[in-house]
Design a protein around this motif. Structure first.
Motif, PDB file in Angstrom:
ATOM      1  N   ALA A   1       2.264  27.359   9.294  1.00  0.00           N
ATOM      2  CA  ALA A   1       3.237  28.441   9.016  1.00  0.00           C
ATOM      3  C   ALA A   1       3.910  28.962  10.170  1.00  0.00           C
ATOM      4  O   ALA A   1       5.113  28.919  10.376  1.00  0.00           O
TER       5      ALA A   1
ATOM      6  N   PRO B   1       1.715  23.630   5.304  1.00  0.00           N
ATOM      7  CA  PRO B   1       0.833  23.812   6.228  1.00  0.00           C
ATOM      8  C   PRO B   1       1.706  24.163   7.690  1.00  0.00           C
ATOM      9  O   PRO B   1       2.836  24.087   7.790  1.00  0.00           O
TER      10      PRO B   1
ATOM     11  N   ARG C   1       2.465  29.308   2.837  1.00  0.00           N
ATOM     12  CA  ARG C   1       1.149  28.555   3.201  1.00  0.00           C
ATOM     13  C   ARG C   1       0.057  29.327   2.244  1.00  0.00           C
ATOM     14  O   ARG C   1      -0.699  28.408   1.704  1.00  0.00           O
TER      15      ARG C   1
END
Length: 441
Positions: free
Chosen positions: A236, A234, A93
């Protein structure tokens, strides 16, 4: 088996831009990035075995039981393991540079608080257990896997072995120095020394570590074509949990987790935490015991690199089985070898154990890669969590057994039996080609 791959080349897109949209000025290569990752691993690794040197001084100065001190060590190991999969997802991320630099900051803060503000056993569990555990977990083997997966196509087993060896160098090679610091200046100075190293390493890691070859206009080592940098992933934490839920539906995940839990129990759990106190129980000077652990670290480097080389060429299941079987035999002999002085049979044990200690990492990573493909780094992070749960459990039980029976003998024999079990489990892991797991929406 190894295959013939194209030789690495230099920049393939001279106009490629760096992370901030500018052409980077540093002549970074895959091997430069690997060396920077090794620096972070060495620095963080120095914290992971220091707790074994603190047991005696904390018991003597603060009056804490070995079991209470073992709780702090157990918390450190469990947090270390639980952090790894989330750290791997955070690297997807935000990038390896942010995560690795932040992790070095955390271990520094935790060590400073331990040395300057700790007055109760629960604070040891918070400062050393949680803060140092978070930092070392984020710069653990999952970090090495991420570097290898992004920057290398060829020689992945070898690079994994080299980076794992770097962590081992930090864990063991500095122990005699830190033991001498404990003897001359006290345990607080020994806790502050690696904190200073983390402060120095952080800026260098920030300047030279890059997240992907595309950031510097290169292709991964051994790749025949340029590989664009993937978009940040996105969510994580959500991704780490979802990968776990998918992997947990498979038999190989549980077999690998079980064997690696035993790996942690038979290395971090007993040797890194209890070897020095056990040797001291037999009259051996703490500095001599720490020197033996450092010798284990030296041979760890050779064993891990050799294991990485073998993993590129041999069945990783059989390698794991052999490593566990030999490790169990070595631990079974240890109660007979500990004396007040360092004798040749004990040195032979140290050499053998060093060659086997971290050799399990490259074949375990190879099996994760074979079964879980692009999710291998995160899956290995969860497998490594099991490693630390096993380590933390035996770190606590070992201290409790010493308090109850006045000896570590039962701990060595019981851990040897666990290694025999791991050897059998290793052979049952299937070796089928990777097939993508069905992703949930």
């Amino acid at each position: 088996m190894s295959t013939s791959l194209s030789k690495p080349t230099g920049r393939t897109k001279p106009t490629a831009t760096g992370e901030a949209g500018r052409t980077p000025h540093l002549p970074l290569t895959p091997w430069t990035v690997a060396a920077t990752a090794a620096l972070a691993l060495v620095t963080a690794g120095a914290f992971t075995t220091l707790a074994g040197l603190l047991v005696g001084p904390l018991h003597a100065e603060l009056g804490w039981s070995r079991g209470a001190i073992g709780v702090g060590s157990a918390v450190n190991m469990v947090v270390y393991g639980a952090t790894a999969p989330f750290a791997a997802a955070l690297m997807d991320r935000f990038g390896m540079r942010y995560v690795a630099t932040g992790a070095l900051g955390l271990v520094g803060v935790g060590a400073v608080l331990t040395a300057t503000a700790m007055t109760a056993a629960w604070q040891f569990a918070v400062y050393w257990g949680v803060l140092v555990g978070l930092g070392t977990g984020a710069t653990a083997t999952a970090f090495a896997v991420t570097v290898t997966e992004r920057w290398f196509v060829a020689r992945r087993g070898l690079v994994t072995g080299l980076l794992t060896a770097a962590s081992v160098v930090g864990q063991f090679v500095f122990l005699p120095v830190l033991s001498e610091v404990v003897g001359r200046y006290g345990w607080r100075a020994a806790a502050l020394a690696p904190a200073g190293a983390a402060v120095l390493a952080g800026p260098l890691v920030w300047l030279t570590l890059r997240d992907h070859p595309a950031d510097v206009g290169q292709r991964p080592y051994g790749s025949a074509q340029f590989v664009p940098r993937p978009a940040p992933v996105p969510g994580a934490a959500r991704r780490a949990v979802r990968v776990l839920l998918r992997a947990a539906r498979t038999g190989p995940f549980w077999l690998l987790a079980a064997t690696f839990a035993i790996c942690g129990a038979s290395t971090n759990g007993v040797m890194w935490t209890h070897f020095a106190p056990a040797a001291h129980d037999h009259g051996m000077a703490m500095t001599a015991a720490a020197s033996l652990l450092a010798l284990i670290g030296i041979f760890n480097v050779a064993g891990t690199v050799a294991s990485g080389w073998l993993t590129d060429r041999r069945d990783p299941r059989r390698l794991l089985a052999a490593y566990f079987a030999l490790r169990g035999l070595a631990l079974l002999t240890l109660p007979l070898l500990l004396t007040a002085t360092v004798r040749p049979p004990l040195v032979a044990f140290v050499i053998a154990f060093g060659l086997l200690d971290v050799a399990t990492v490259p074949p375990t990573i190879a099996l994760c890669r074979a079964h879980f493909g692009p999710d291998a780094a995160v899956v290995f992070g969860w497998v490594n969590s099991a490693h630390q749960v096993g380590a933390g459990t035996v770190a606590f039980l070992g201290g409790a057994a010493r308090d109850a029976f006045g000896s570590y003998d039962l701990v060595w024999v019981g851990t040897a039996a666990l290694c025999a079990t791991a050897a059998l489990l290793s052979l049952t892991v299937r070796t089928e080609p990777f097939r993508p797991l069905a992703h949930e929406d």
